[in-house]
Scaffold this motif. Structure first.
Motif, short mmCIF file in Angstrom:
data_model
loop_
_atom_site.label_atom_id
_atom_site.label_comp_id
_atom_site.label_asym_id
_atom_site.label_seq_id
_atom_site.Cartn_x
_atom_site.Cartn_y
_atom_site.Cartn_z
N ASP A 134 0.85 -1.20 -0.08
CA ASP A 134 0.05 -0.03 0.00
C ASP A 134 0.96 1.45 -0.08
N PRO A 135 0.66 2.20 -0.75
CA PRO A 135 1.33 3.38 -0.53
C PRO A 135 1.13 4.25 0.58
N PRO A 136 1.91 5.06 1.12
CA PRO A 136 2.06 5.84 2.31
C PRO A 136 0.39 6.27 2.40
N SER A 137 -0.21 6.35 3.65
CA SER A 137 -1.47 6.80 3.64
C SER A 137 -1.52 8.44 3.60
N GLY A 138 -0.97 8.99 4.58
CA GLY A 138 -0.76 10.45 4.61
C GLY A 138 0.65 10.81 4.86
N VAL A 139 0.96 11.94 4.37
CA VAL A 139 2.64 12.64 4.29
C VAL A 139 2.31 13.73 5.28
N LEU A 140 3.40 13.71 6.22
CA LEU A 140 3.46 15.05 6.87
C LEU A 140 4.65 15.81 6.67
N LEU A 141 4.36 17.11 6.25
CA LEU A 141 5.47 18.06 6.05
C LEU A 141 5.68 18.84 7.34
N HIS A 142 6.96 18.91 7.70
CA HIS A 142 7.02 19.84 8.90
C HIS A 142 8.62 20.67 8.92
N GLY A 143 8.21 21.71 9.45
CA GLY A 143 9.37 22.63 9.39
C GLY A 143 9.08 23.83 9.49
N PRO A 144 10.12 24.97 9.59
CA PRO A 144 9.57 26.38 9.93
C PRO A 144 8.77 26.95 8.88
N PRO A 145 8.02 28.22 9.12
CA PRO A 145 7.20 28.63 8.06
C PRO A 145 7.92 29.09 6.82
N GLY A 146 7.32 29.21 5.82
CA GLY A 146 7.69 30.11 4.42
C GLY A 146 8.83 28.88 3.82
N THR A 147 9.04 27.74 3.96
CA THR A 147 9.99 26.95 3.36
C THR A 147 9.48 26.12 2.13
N GLY A 148 8.17 26.31 1.82
CA GLY A 148 7.65 25.72 0.61
C GLY A 148 6.88 24.32 0.58
N LYS A 149 6.27 24.33 1.70
CA LYS A 149 5.47 23.19 2.09
C LYS A 149 4.04 23.02 1.49
N ALA B 3 -0.54 10.15 18.09
CA ALA B 3 -1.65 9.17 17.63
C ALA B 3 -1.85 9.36 16.09
N ILE B 4 -1.37 10.68 15.52
CA ILE B 4 -1.54 10.93 14.26
C ILE B 4 -0.60 10.36 13.36
N LEU B 5 0.40 10.02 14.06
CA LEU B 5 1.75 9.48 13.31
C LEU B 5 1.52 7.92 13.06
N ARG B 6 0.63 7.36 13.46
CA ARG B 6 0.84 5.81 13.65
C ARG B 6 0.37 5.33 11.78
N PRO B 7 1.00 4.03 11.87
CA PRO B 7 0.82 3.61 10.67
C PRO B 7 -0.70 3.65 10.18
N GLY B 8 -0.61 3.90 8.72
CA GLY B 8 -2.01 3.97 8.32
C GLY B 8 -2.82 5.36 8.38
N ARG B 9 -1.81 6.34 8.76
CA ARG B 9 -2.36 7.74 9.15
C ARG B 9 -1.22 8.57 8.63
N PHE B 10 -0.60 9.52 9.33
CA PHE B 10 0.39 10.27 8.73
C PHE B 10 1.76 9.49 9.10
N ASP B 11 1.90 8.51 8.27
CA ASP B 11 3.10 7.67 8.48
C ASP B 11 4.31 8.06 7.75
N ARG B 12 4.15 9.01 6.91
CA ARG B 12 5.54 9.44 6.11
C ARG B 12 5.70 10.89 6.59
N LEU B 13 6.86 10.98 7.26
CA LEU B 13 7.28 12.28 7.94
C LEU B 13 8.53 12.96 6.87
N ILE B 14 8.21 14.11 6.50
CA ILE B 14 9.08 14.79 5.55
C ILE B 14 9.50 16.29 6.30
N GLU B 15 10.74 16.38 6.54
CA GLU B 15 11.08 17.64 7.22
C GLU B 15 11.48 18.59 6.05
#
Ligand code: ATP
Length: 270
Positions: free
Chosen positions: A49-64, A172-184
């Motif tokens: 299965d492809p990752p369910s959700g992707v979470l982009l994290h980092g300071p403001p104004g970086t291109g998310k 809880a939102i980072l569990r598998p099947g949720r936002f399980d791909r983190l990209i800084e």
């Protein structure tokens, strides 16, 4: 209500060529969001299965936001944006319903990229936010998780969330099947700043004395949004001076002005 909280863009015009300095992040977004939309059969053939959700994290104004828009553009998907803060602060009592509406809209608009900005506003740890203990905020978050959990045939809808406050998130939102791909997504380095200057001056009338290597060196700690602001402000300096060509001094004065404004903002918020 829906129209005011959800921003729908059938064909966003941001491309990957408009984004500077975050190549590794760009590749990862393309692999996790674009590939499943463009070639879902690849995932089926391999049997993952492809990752369910992707979470982009980092300071403001970086291109998310740009990254999410560029994927939507690249895949001819509809871009649907919703801000977590609006969900819980503007329309009290409507949060869970708005989340339902959001996913219903995404199903109608398939293929779609759903972008939830400021996810921390609905998914903060109980201990770290005054509002997160709020039953309404909890309900909104539960609704989001249940929409994501119930998303078996999610092929044509991809979900990207973003936050500047990764430390505040409820795990809880980072569990598998949720936002399980983190990209800084960090602030750009020297090369990145240079690229972002080049991108934002593409249509500017820039004089021969302008050296983006030197500028990229001088604007240490600038975000992508800051570099963009420097370019626009440099243009304003030229206009005020009745010139059509933007000089190195204009860029330097612009950076000075922007730093001053930012430190004044800091004073106010303190
Ligand atoms: P926030 O967390 O504040 O929502 P963000 O990370 O989503 O910020 P964007 O909205 O994507 O940031 O960036 C704001 C603007 O800054 C963009 O529209 C663009 O003009 C410029 N910008 C930011 N990062 C980049 C980048 N890496 N390359 C080119 N331009 C950039």
């Amino acid at each position: 209500v829906r129209a005011r909280v959800m921003q729908v863009d059938q064909s966003p015009d941001v491309t990957f060529a408009d984004i500077g300095g975050i190549e590794a992040q760009m590749d990862e977004v393309r692999e996790t969001v674009e590939m499943p939309l463009k070639s879902p059969e690849m995932f089926e053939d391999v049997g993952i299965d492809p990752p369910s959700g992707v979470l982009l994290h980092g300071p403001p104004g970086t291109g998310k936001t740009m990254l999410a828009k560029a994927v939507a553009n690249e895949t001819d998907a509809t871009f649907i944006k919703m801000a977590g803060s609006e969900l819980v602060h503007k329309f009290i009592g409507e949060g869970a319903k708005l989340v339902r509406d959001l996913f219903e809209l995404a199903r109608q608009e398939e293929p779609a990229v759903v972008f939830i900005d400021e996810i921390d506003a609905i998914a903060a740890k109980r201990t770290e936010s005054k509002t997160s203990g709020d039953a309404e905020v909890q309900r909104t978050m539960m609704q989001l998780l249940s929409e994501m959990d119930g998303f078996d045939d999610r092929g044509e809808i991809r979900i990207i969330a973003a936050t500047n406050r990764f430390d505040m998130l409820d795990r809880a939102i980072l569990r598998p099947g949720r936002f399980d791909r983190l990209i800084e997504v960090p602030n750009p380095d020297f090369e990145g700043r240079k690229q972002i200057f080049q991108i934002h001056t593409r249509n500017m009338n820039v004089s021969d004395d302008v050296d983006f290597e030197v500028l990229a060196e001088e604007v240490q700690d600038a975000s992508g949004a800051d570099v963009k602001a420097v370019c626009t402000e440099a243009g304003m300096f030229a206009i005020r001076d009745d010139r059509t060509e933007v000089t190195m001094d204009d860029f330097r004065n612009a950076w000075e002005k922007i730093q001053q404004e930012e430190s004044e903002d800091d004073d106010i918020s303190r």
